[in-house]
Design a protein around this motif. Structure first.
Motif, mmCIF file in Angstrom:
data_model
loop_
_atom_site.group_PDB
_atom_site.id
_atom_site.type_symbol
_atom_site.label_atom_id
_atom_site.label_comp_id
_atom_site.label_asym_id
_atom_site.label_seq_id
_atom_site.Cartn_x
_atom_site.Cartn_y
_atom_site.Cartn_z
ATOM 1 N N VAL A 141 -3.735 7.225 -3.527
ATOM 2 C CA VAL A 141 -4.254 7.180 -2.161
ATOM 3 C C VAL A 141 -5.720 7.630 -2.222
ATOM 4 N N PRO A 142 -6.646 6.694 -2.408
ATOM 5 C CA PRO A 142 -8.053 7.075 -2.565
ATOM 6 C C PRO A 142 -8.632 7.804 -1.362
ATOM 7 N N GLY A 143 -8.032 7.620 -0.182
ATOM 8 C CA GLY A 143 -8.534 8.298 1.005
ATOM 9 C C GLY A 143 -9.469 7.429 1.809
ATOM 10 N N LYS A 144 -10.472 8.051 2.401
ATOM 11 C CA LYS A 144 -11.379 7.362 3.315
ATOM 12 C C LYS A 144 -12.229 6.343 2.562
ATOM 13 N N PRO A 145 -12.273 5.086 3.033
ATOM 14 C CA PRO A 145 -13.047 4.055 2.330
ATOM 15 C C PRO A 145 -14.547 4.211 2.555
ATOM 16 N N LYS A 146 -15.335 3.744 1.583
ATOM 17 C CA LYS A 146 -16.792 3.821 1.693
ATOM 18 C C LYS A 146 -17.305 2.917 2.809
ATOM 19 N N GLU A 147 -16.631 1.798 3.011
ATOM 20 C CA GLU A 147 -17.085 0.809 4.001
ATOM 21 C C GLU A 147 -16.399 1.042 5.346
ATOM 22 N N LEU A 148 -16.165 2.312 5.706
ATOM 23 C CA LEU A 148 -15.403 2.638 6.901
ATOM 24 C C LEU A 148 -16.012 2.048 8.165
ATOM 25 N N ALA A 149 -17.327 2.113 8.314
ATOM 26 C CA ALA A 149 -17.972 1.625 9.540
ATOM 27 C C ALA A 149 -17.663 0.152 9.773
ATOM 28 N N ALA A 150 -17.730 -0.640 8.711
ATOM 29 C CA ALA A 150 -17.452 -2.075 8.836
ATOM 30 C C ALA A 150 -15.987 -2.313 9.177
ATOM 31 N N LEU A 151 -15.093 -1.531 8.584
ATOM 32 C CA LEU A 151 -13.668 -1.671 8.860
ATOM 33 C C LEU A 151 -13.349 -1.279 10.301
#
Length: 501
Positions: A223-233
């Motif tokens: 479970v890597p956690g919060k994605p780097k591209e969160l804003a786009a998602l």
């Protein structure tokens, strides 16, 4: 501006799959830990069962780390789980809203609320993930807020016992998920020892032992956690979510338990990957040998060949073939009759290694490389020879690459460094001084000196708890690979060796 994910938002959007009824389910689980593993595995399974109308229960979570719980409360404890990766050779990208958490309590500020939560008859399960450091004995009194997790658990059990006057039907199913072998039994022993230190009555100790089920368990999901591209998602989803987590498609939760445990953990019914069995040793063994073992035997070769992550290895034709050969042809046969589900698990592991969404660094996997080699692969190598009367060829190459990886090129302030090309890398291995001494005895790249060193290393029971030099042909095979890599370079040798096979 995007709205924050919360109850009002999801009820306005039924396509998100969360209905009003979910928020009225009773609290059935007390969970110690807010980390991404629990949210991406345990809480995922509870939410899945709720959405299928099977479990109909929610989770009250205890946050033991510092800080407040505003991140959860402002979202009504809802969060997104984005399952991304490869399953059975197919790309997966599923976005789900998890509504399993009822509330999050801060262990210090809300301790009385934590204790009051166990007054609920519906609350029958306790789950934890406090890291392996969390399951340790700390001699402390449990009045006030205990510092350790076992202390908190003892306080909760004592409160439960007092409130229900020791009724036999009020015990818990307690499932620690910390990465410790026999974690359930260890936790039980610590709790009982701590109860004695706190002078709690024999009737309470008897209630803990007879009516509470401490279940050892094994969890496996990245479970890597919060994605780097969160804003786009978030833009695509139409809401903001500071608790968004990514998770791989694969999961396993193996729990040692009986019919009673199965009944209490009713959410297991909706996912066959949550397994409750009298003995979870086969699942622990297949994970150790196939997943962990293939990592340990393969990553030094991949790293010294110029690659940096596991997924890069799976994108490289030679290393992809190497991983598959090690897993399918060399490790898997040694588990026949020991781990019935090993063939399916092996294919899952190779899918997981190829997940483009997880950048698992090879150098981080080499932490304590030699100790991991001993724990994960030495038994596999000896089993393979015992069964096949032959050597696992790829594992011999991987063993040689490990020796080369553990060759120090310089030492600064007590830290040893190896060298890849023109770059130095830190060697983080408690046995490095032993390997440094062996390498110091080699002058030049002659095969005789290398063979002598490999023989000495292989016979060193401080490293392997057995004499690997006694396996016919092992020293010669490893020495030949090591000599070739020293003379030709790792990648060039691996390429030429693959053409010979």
């Amino acid at each position: 501006m995007l709205p924050i994910l919360n109850k009002a938002h999801v009820l306005k959007h039924p396509e998100l799959g969360v209905s009003e009824s979910y928020f009225n389910y009773p609290e059935k689980i007390l969970q110690f830990g807010t980390g991404v593993l629990l949210r991406g595995l345990v809480d995922y399974l509870v939410d899945k069962a709720n959405k299928q109308g099977v479990y109909q229960g929610r989770i009250v979570v205890v946050k033991s780390t510092g800080g407040d719980t505003l991140e959860f409360s402002q979202q009504d404890n809802l969060y997104t789980t984005n399952i991304k990766g490869i399953s059975q050779g197919e790309l997966v990208n599923d976005v789900l809203i998890n509504a399993s958490v009822s509330r999050v309590l801060q262990s210090n500020a809300d301790w009385q609320k934590v204790l009051e939560a166990v007054h609920q008859p519906t609350l029958q399960t306790i789950i934890s993930n406090t890291t392996e450091v969390g399951i340790q004995y700390v001699e402390e009194k449990i009045d006030g807020v205990p510092a350790s997790f076992p202390g908190k658990l003892l306080a909760v059990l004592w409160k439960r016992f007092q409130y229900f006057k020791g009724a036999s039907n009020t015990g818990f199913v307690i499932v620690p998920t910390e990465l410790v072998v026999n974690n359930g039994q260890l936790l039980k022993e610590i709790v009982l020892k701590l109860a004695k230190y706190n002078d709690l009555p024999p009737a309470f100790t008897e209630w803990v032992e007879k009516y509470n089920h401490f279940c050892s368990s094994l969890v496996d999901r990245i479970v890597p956690g919060k994605p780097k591209e969160l804003a786009a998602l978030e833009e695509k989803a139409g809401y903001k979510d500071s608790l968004w987590i990514d998770a791989e498609p694969y999961l396993l939760w193996a729990i040692e338990g009986d019919v009673r445990v199965k009944d209490i953990l009713g959410f297991h019914q909706t996912d066959a990957r949550m397994l409750i069995a009298p003995d979870i040793t086969p699942f622990r063994e297949q994970k150790l040998r196939i997943l962990n073992g293939s990592h340990t035997i393969s990553v030094p070769l991949g790293y010294l060949s110029g690659l940096n992550t596991v997924v890069e290895c799976m994108e490289d034709a030679y290393m992809r073939s190497f991983f598959r050969t090690v897993v399918i042809d060399e490790i898997l046969p040694t588990l026949k009759g020991i781990c019935p589900q090993a063939p399916e698990f092996a294919e899952d592991v190779l899918d997981r290694f190829a997940n483009p969404n997880i950048a698992h660094k090879l150098l981080s996997i080499t932490f304590q490389e030699s100790m991991k080699m001993n724990a994960r692969n030495v038994r596999t190598i000896t089993r393979y020879y015992e069964q096949q009367q032959a050597l696992p060829a790829s594992m011999c190459l991987g063993f040689a690459a490990m020796l080369l990886f553990l060759r120090p090129e310089k030492q600064e302030n007590g830290q040893y460094f190896g060298k890849r090309g023109t770059e130095y890398y830190a060697i983080t291995d408690d046995n490095i001084a032993i390997f440094a001494a062996y390498w110091a005895g080699i002058t030049g790249k002659g095969s005789a000196a290398v063979t002598e060193m490999v023989h000495a290393v292989s016979a060193d029971k401080r490293l392997w708890e057995t004499d690997l030099s006694q396996i016919p042909g092992f020293v010669d095979a490893v020495a030949a690979h090591l000599t070739g890599m020293l003379q030709e370079g790792v990648k060039a040798y691996a390429d030429s060796y693959s053409k010979v096979l």
